[in-house]
Structures are given as C-alpha cells and as structure tokens.
Design an enzyme around this catalytic site. Sequence first.
Site, PDB file in Angstrom:
ATOM      1  CE  LYS A 107      -2.340  -0.934   3.791  1.00  0.00           C
ATOM      2  NZ  LYS A 107      -1.640  -2.176   4.190  1.00  0.00           N
ATOM      3  NE  ARG A 139      -4.146  -0.860   9.840  1.00  0.00           N
ATOM      4  CZ  ARG A 139      -3.060  -0.345   9.266  1.00  0.00           C
ATOM      5  NH1 ARG A 139      -3.085   0.846   8.739  1.00  0.00           N
ATOM      6  NH2 ARG A 139      -1.954  -1.040   9.216  1.00  0.00           N
ATOM      7  NE  ARG A 193       7.461  -3.450   6.258  1.00  0.00           N
ATOM      8  CZ  ARG A 193       6.236  -2.956   6.158  1.00  0.00           C
ATOM      9  NH1 ARG A 193       5.664  -2.826   4.971  1.00  0.00           N
ATOM     10  NH2 ARG A 193       5.569  -2.590   7.222  1.00  0.00           N
ATOM     11  NE  ARG A 215       6.333  -0.075  10.151  1.00  0.00           N
ATOM     12  CZ  ARG A 215       5.161  -0.051   9.519  1.00  0.00           C
ATOM     13  NH1 ARG A 215       5.093   0.428   8.286  1.00  0.00           N
ATOM     14  NH2 ARG A 215       4.065  -0.491  10.096  1.00  0.00           N
ATOM     15  NE  ARG A 240       2.069  -4.213  11.571  1.00  0.00           N
ATOM     16  CZ  ARG A 240       3.045  -4.062  10.680  1.00  0.00           C
ATOM     17  NH1 ARG A 240       4.216  -4.619  10.883  1.00  0.00           N
ATOM     18  NH2 ARG A 240       2.842  -3.355   9.603  1.00  0.00           N
TER      19      ARG A 240
HETATM   20  P1  AMP Z   1       0.909   0.991   8.932  1.00  0.00           P
HETATM   21  O1  AMP Z   1       2.107   1.853   8.710  1.00  0.00           O
HETATM   22  O2  AMP Z   1      -0.250   1.390   8.062  1.00  0.00           O
HETATM   23  O3  AMP Z   1       1.224  -0.474   8.858  1.00  0.00           O
HETATM   24  O4  AMP Z   1       0.423   1.263  10.435  1.00  0.00           O
HETATM   25  C1  AMP Z   1       1.261   1.011  11.536  1.00  0.00           C
HETATM   26  C2  AMP Z   1       0.443   0.984  12.811  1.00  0.00           C
HETATM   27  O5  AMP Z   1      -0.205   2.250  13.007  1.00  0.00           O
HETATM   28  C3  AMP Z   1      -0.697  -0.017  12.835  1.00  0.00           C
HETATM   29  O6  AMP Z   1      -0.262  -1.325  13.195  1.00  0.00           O
HETATM   30  C4  AMP Z   1      -1.622   0.603  13.884  1.00  0.00           C
HETATM   31  O7  AMP Z   1      -1.123   0.400  15.194  1.00  0.00           O
HETATM   32  C5  AMP Z   1      -1.500   2.081  13.573  1.00  0.00           C
HETATM   33  N1  AMP Z   1      -2.507   2.498  12.558  1.00  0.00           N
HETATM   34  C6  AMP Z   1      -2.275   2.931  11.300  1.00  0.00           C
HETATM   35  N2  AMP Z   1      -3.432   3.215  10.660  1.00  0.00           N
HETATM   36  C7  AMP Z   1      -4.422   2.946  11.551  1.00  0.00           C
HETATM   37  C8  AMP Z   1      -5.841   2.995  11.485  1.00  0.00           C
HETATM   38  N3  AMP Z   1      -6.486   3.400  10.374  1.00  0.00           N
HETATM   39  N4  AMP Z   1      -6.537   2.615  12.594  1.00  0.00           N
HETATM   40  C9  AMP Z   1      -5.918   2.231  13.719  1.00  0.00           C
HETATM   41  N5  AMP Z   1      -4.582   2.131  13.835  1.00  0.00           N
HETATM   42  C10 AMP Z   1      -3.827   2.485  12.759  1.00  0.00           C
END
Ligand code: AMP
Length: 214
Positions: A13, A88, A127, A158, A169
């Site tokens: 994404k 999400r 990654r 990360r 996750r």
């Molecule tokens: P990402 O970079 O999109 O994988 O997001 C990393 C982390 O940020 C996720 O595992 C959540 O803890 C938090 N996060 C990101 N987007 C959301 C969302 N829309 N709703 C809730 N938590 C989020």
Amino acid sequence: MRLLLLGAPGAGKGTQGSRLSNFFHVPRIATGDILREARKAGTELGTKAQSYMDQGLLVPDDVVIGLVQERLQQPDCRSGYLLDGFPRTVAQAEALNDILTIMQMPLDAAVLLDVPEDVILQRLTSRYTCTSCQKVYPGMDELVQSRCGVCGGHVERRSDDEPETVAKRLEVYAHQTAPLVNFYRNLGKLVEVNGLGDVQEVEERILSAIGQTR
Ligand code: AMP
C-alpha cells in the site's frame, strides 16, 4: 481522483500509494506514517498511539478518524486524495463515508491489493524502512551504511516488523480490517488487483483496473 488502498500489512500500500499520489497529483494520507511522525515528535497523539502500535494493535477509532477528518479538510485534498492504511475497521469506514458525504467528495474506488499470506510474512520480516521519508526497502542489499537512497535518512527495521508483532498485526488485519473488503464490495466501489510482481507492473494493473492509462 479519490482512492483508498486496502490490503494486509506488507501488501504494498505504501509503495503503490506513493506512486499513485504522484501520478494523480493528489496527497497521500497514510495514517501509519502520520502516527509514526507524531511519535517521533513526541506529541500527545504520538504518545497515545505508541503502546497500541508497539503491540501490533489498532489505535482507537476516534483518534484516527479525527486525524483523517482534519487532514481531508486541508485545501490540497480538494483535487482528490489517496488514503493508505485508513480505514481499518468497519466503524472507521462508516465514519469515512459520512465525512465524505458531508464534504461532497465521494470515493471513486477502494483498491484491494491481493497478496498471499506467505509472501506477506516474508516481505514484512525482511523489509527495512527509512525513519525520515518512510521509503521501504525489501532488504539491506541496495543500501550504503543503512542510508536511504532518497533522503539520506537512517534505514532500519520498523519495530512492529519484528516477527511476534507481525503475527499480531496479521491477526488484527484478518479480524478487524478484512471485513472491509465486503463493505466496499457492497458499495460497488471495490477493485481487486493482484499485488504480486514488480512495483511498476502492479501500478499498471491498478491504473488499468480503475480505467486510467498512462
Ligand atoms: P501501517 O504503517 O499502516 O502499517 O500502520 C502502523 C500501525 O499504526 C498499525 O499497526 C496501527 O497500530 C497504527 N494504525 C495505522 N493506521 C491505523 C488505522 N487506520 N486505525 C488504527 N490504527 C492504525
């Protein structure tokens, strides 16, 4: 163009979101990036989000809905937007629908990047990500002294890409986010795209699936 990207963590994404945002000249709104920036800056939002993120859990709906609503009101979103990592949960998707209806900026498509779970696991645990511009590298091979080729920032794994957090996750994705596929299918907005292959190939597939040509 008004798009959102759906897909498991590691489906691509972020990578595709950046490319599509350049292609359509619309801002990419990535809640994960916004939350990581807030953590780095030590803001109240960052402090609130930290423990959820470290455990691989979702940050509470009201927190992310509020921040996306605010971001969509910025003038640069008048020409369109690309949402990456939001919504999400079904509650977030419903809130987004209401916000977009009130703002009269309805979604054109919800693009699902489809990638098998074994590939996702392999991608996430190998990654590396730039701590400044968030560019993702599939491995350390092309990097010189852990420096980002785009901005020179420090590149590292990360903290939520560690294997135990990745497992959490993926479980959270299956329970809380995967139902959005049907949500957008029922709205007639879902576009499914095979997310395997090189980044350019996947981008071409997305563009063609949403009726756009280069
Ligand atoms: P990402 O970079 O999109 O994988 O997001 C990393 C982390 O940020 C996720 O595992 C959540 O803890 C938090 N996060 C990101 N987007 C959301 C969302 N829309 N709703 C809730 N938590 C989020």
